[in-house]
Design a protein around this motif. Sequence first.
Motif, mmCIF file in Angstrom:
data_model
loop_
_atom_site.group_PDB
_atom_site.id
_atom_site.type_symbol
_atom_site.label_atom_id
_atom_site.label_comp_id
_atom_site.label_asym_id
_atom_site.label_seq_id
_atom_site.Cartn_x
_atom_site.Cartn_y
_atom_site.Cartn_z
ATOM 1 N N VAL A 147 34.056 39.479 59.719
ATOM 2 C CA VAL A 147 35.276 38.886 59.157
ATOM 3 C C VAL A 147 34.965 37.521 58.552
ATOM 4 O O VAL A 147 35.373 37.207 57.427
ATOM 5 C CB VAL A 147 36.375 38.761 60.231
ATOM 6 N N THR A 148 34.236 36.702 59.297
ATOM 7 C CA THR A 148 33.885 35.360 58.823
ATOM 8 C C THR A 148 33.068 35.435 57.536
ATOM 9 O O THR A 148 33.327 34.700 56.572
ATOM 10 C CB THR A 148 33.074 34.608 59.894
ATOM 11 N N PHE A 149 32.087 36.326 57.513
ATOM 12 C CA PHE A 149 31.198 36.442 56.349
ATOM 13 C C PHE A 149 31.953 36.944 55.122
ATOM 14 O O PHE A 149 31.792 36.415 54.013
ATOM 15 C CB PHE A 149 30.040 37.375 56.677
ATOM 16 N N ILE A 150 32.801 37.947 55.315
ATOM 17 C CA ILE A 150 33.547 38.513 54.191
ATOM 18 C C ILE A 150 34.538 37.505 53.621
ATOM 19 O O ILE A 150 34.659 37.351 52.400
ATOM 20 C CB ILE A 150 34.273 39.797 54.635
ATOM 21 N N VAL A 151 35.235 36.801 54.498
ATOM 22 C CA VAL A 151 36.197 35.792 54.035
ATOM 23 C C VAL A 151 35.474 34.671 53.290
ATOM 24 O O VAL A 151 35.962 34.173 52.266
ATOM 25 C CB VAL A 151 37.002 35.225 55.223
ATOM 26 N N PHE A 152 34.303 34.296 53.785
ATOM 27 C CA PHE A 152 33.519 33.263 53.098
ATOM 28 C C PHE A 152 33.119 33.729 51.704
ATOM 29 O O PHE A 152 33.241 32.980 50.719
ATOM 30 C CB PHE A 152 32.266 32.921 53.903
ATOM 31 N N LEU A 153 32.643 34.967 51.603
ATOM 32 C CA LEU A 153 32.234 35.493 50.301
ATOM 33 C C LEU A 153 33.406 35.536 49.320
ATOM 34 O O LEU A 153 33.261 35.196 48.138
ATOM 35 C CB LEU A 153 31.643 36.894 50.464
ATOM 36 N N ILE A 154 34.556 35.943 49.820
ATOM 37 C CA ILE A 154 35.738 36.034 48.955
ATOM 38 C C ILE A 154 36.162 34.643 48.489
ATOM 39 O O ILE A 154 36.406 34.417 47.303
ATOM 40 C CB ILE A 154 36.891 36.735 49.693
ATOM 41 N N ASN A 155 36.252 33.710 49.417
ATOM 42 C CA ASN A 155 36.712 32.357 49.065
ATOM 43 C C ASN A 155 35.726 31.628 48.163
ATOM 44 O O ASN A 155 36.127 30.859 47.288
ATOM 45 C CB ASN A 155 36.949 31.537 50.342
ATOM 46 N N ALA A 156 34.439 31.853 48.396
ATOM 47 C CA ALA A 156 33.428 31.155 47.606
ATOM 48 C C ALA A 156 33.113 31.871 46.300
ATOM 49 O O ALA A 156 32.867 31.233 45.271
ATOM 50 C CB ALA A 156 32.145 31.004 48.430
ATOM 51 N N GLY A 157 33.114 33.196 46.340
ATOM 52 C CA GLY A 157 32.665 33.960 45.185
ATOM 53 C C GLY A 157 33.729 34.333 44.176
ATOM 54 O O GLY A 157 33.471 34.302 42.961
ATOM 55 N N LEU A 158 34.944 34.660 44.651
ATOM 56 C CA LEU A 158 35.975 35.133 43.727
ATOM 57 C C LEU A 158 36.336 34.097 42.656
ATOM 58 O O LEU A 158 36.445 34.472 41.468
ATOM 59 C CB LEU A 158 37.221 35.557 44.509
ATOM 60 N N PRO A 159 36.519 32.820 43.010
ATOM 61 C CA PRO A 159 36.813 31.847 41.943
ATOM 62 C C PRO A 159 35.703 31.765 40.894
ATOM 63 O O PRO A 159 35.987 31.587 39.708
ATOM 64 C CB PRO A 159 36.946 30.519 42.710
ATOM 65 N N LEU A 160 34.454 31.918 41.338
ATOM 66 C CA LEU A 160 33.330 31.817 40.401
ATOM 67 C C LEU A 160 33.306 32.979 39.417
ATOM 68 O O LEU A 160 32.830 32.821 38.285
ATOM 69 C CB LEU A 160 32.008 31.755 41.167
ATOM 70 N N VAL A 161 33.791 34.138 39.853
ATOM 71 C CA VAL A 161 33.809 35.313 38.977
ATOM 72 C C VAL A 161 34.583 35.018 37.699
ATOM 73 O O VAL A 161 34.248 35.518 36.607
ATOM 74 C CB VAL A 161 34.428 36.518 39.719
ATOM 75 N N PHE A 162 35.619 34.193 37.815
ATOM 76 C CA PHE A 162 36.439 33.848 36.653
ATOM 77 C C PHE A 162 36.055 32.499 36.054
ATOM 78 O O PHE A 162 36.128 32.300 34.847
ATOM 79 C CB PHE A 162 37.923 33.818 37.057
ATOM 80 N N GLU A 163 35.641 31.574 36.914
ATOM 81 C CA GLU A 163 35.355 30.224 36.449
ATOM 82 C C GLU A 163 34.112 30.167 35.564
ATOM 83 O O GLU A 163 34.095 29.442 34.559
ATOM 84 C CB GLU A 163 35.178 29.293 37.650
ATOM 85 N N ILE A 164 33.068 30.916 35.925
ATOM 86 C CA ILE A 164 31.823 30.868 35.151
ATOM 87 C C ILE A 164 32.013 31.370 33.718
ATOM 88 O O ILE A 164 31.605 30.693 32.765
ATOM 89 C CB ILE A 164 30.709 31.657 35.869
ATOM 90 N N PRO A 165 32.637 32.546 33.484
ATOM 91 C CA PRO A 165 32.858 32.986 32.093
ATOM 92 C C PRO A 165 33.732 32.016 31.303
ATOM 93 O O PRO A 165 33.469 31.762 30.119
ATOM 94 C CB PRO A 165 33.554 34.344 32.259
ATOM 95 N N LEU A 166 34.757 31.463 31.950
ATOM 96 C CA LEU A 166 35.657 30.535 31.261
ATOM 97 C C LEU A 166 34.981 29.201 30.961
ATOM 98 O O LEU A 166 35.468 28.431 30.133
ATOM 99 C CB LEU A 166 36.915 30.298 32.107
ATOM 100 N N SER A 167 33.865 28.935 31.646
ATOM 101 C CA SER A 167 33.117 27.702 31.412
ATOM 102 C C SER A 167 32.019 27.884 30.368
ATOM 103 O O SER A 167 31.240 26.960 30.118
ATOM 104 C CB SER A 167 32.495 27.207 32.730
ATOM 105 N N GLY A 168 31.928 29.104 29.808
ATOM 106 C CA GLY A 168 30.939 29.349 28.760
ATOM 107 C C GLY A 168 29.638 29.927 29.258
ATOM 108 O O GLY A 168 28.606 29.838 28.578
ATOM 109 N N GLY A 169 29.658 30.523 30.456
ATOM 110 C CA GLY A 169 28.451 31.129 30.990
ATOM 111 C C GLY A 169 27.865 30.337 32.148
ATOM 112 O O GLY A 169 28.254 29.200 32.419
#
Length: 225
Positions: free
Chosen positions: A24-46
Amino acid sequence: MSISALKKEARLSLKGYWGLGVAVTFIVFLINAGLPLVFEIPLSGGFTNWVMQDTDQTPLAASLVSLLISIILIPLGIGVIWFYVNLVRGSLPKLEEIFFVYKDWKVFLKLIWVSIVQGIFVFLWSLLLLIPGIIKGLAYSQTFYLLKDHPEYTVLEAITESRKRMVGYKWKYFLLQLSFIGWGILCLISLGIGFLWFVPYYSATMAAFYNEIIADKKDEEKELL
């Protein structure tokens, strides 16, 4: 119930479920840390632009999307809280329980709103002095727990009920949290890996505090009357 007894109850509740708690701890960490990056990186130009740019240069669209995702993920943290309440109560916990809060959009929105309102209250008290903000943070600490057992509460009712039930218990709750400082230091020394076990232990202990001290307090007061 003493602090040591609450911690013992947490450990007993986790017996046979440490692996699930770590997951549970690992999955929640991955979601909180990774999900924003999935959208933030493309919107930042790569990826290259995202790595090289300063925080002040983050595109507005990326910042807004990241903020929106952070808000959407608020109920996930509350789902974890409810997961550990079920655990200390002896029900058979399942990983998918942490996502149940997303099944009902009314509950989903309510949890976001109560989190925002609670944060505003603590912030306003903190403007007076740091200590009043800390005290109110302790007073409102049981709000999410109470909403699990009393979904009929409005946002303000849940916050108010937490404040009332924590009368006489804020210091104990504060000391309970302080008792984990040593564990936190060990987790830092382990380069963060220890948090995979620390978080379940801490969460189960806080759930035990609610279950043993706060949950039935109102009923006990009624019996005395």
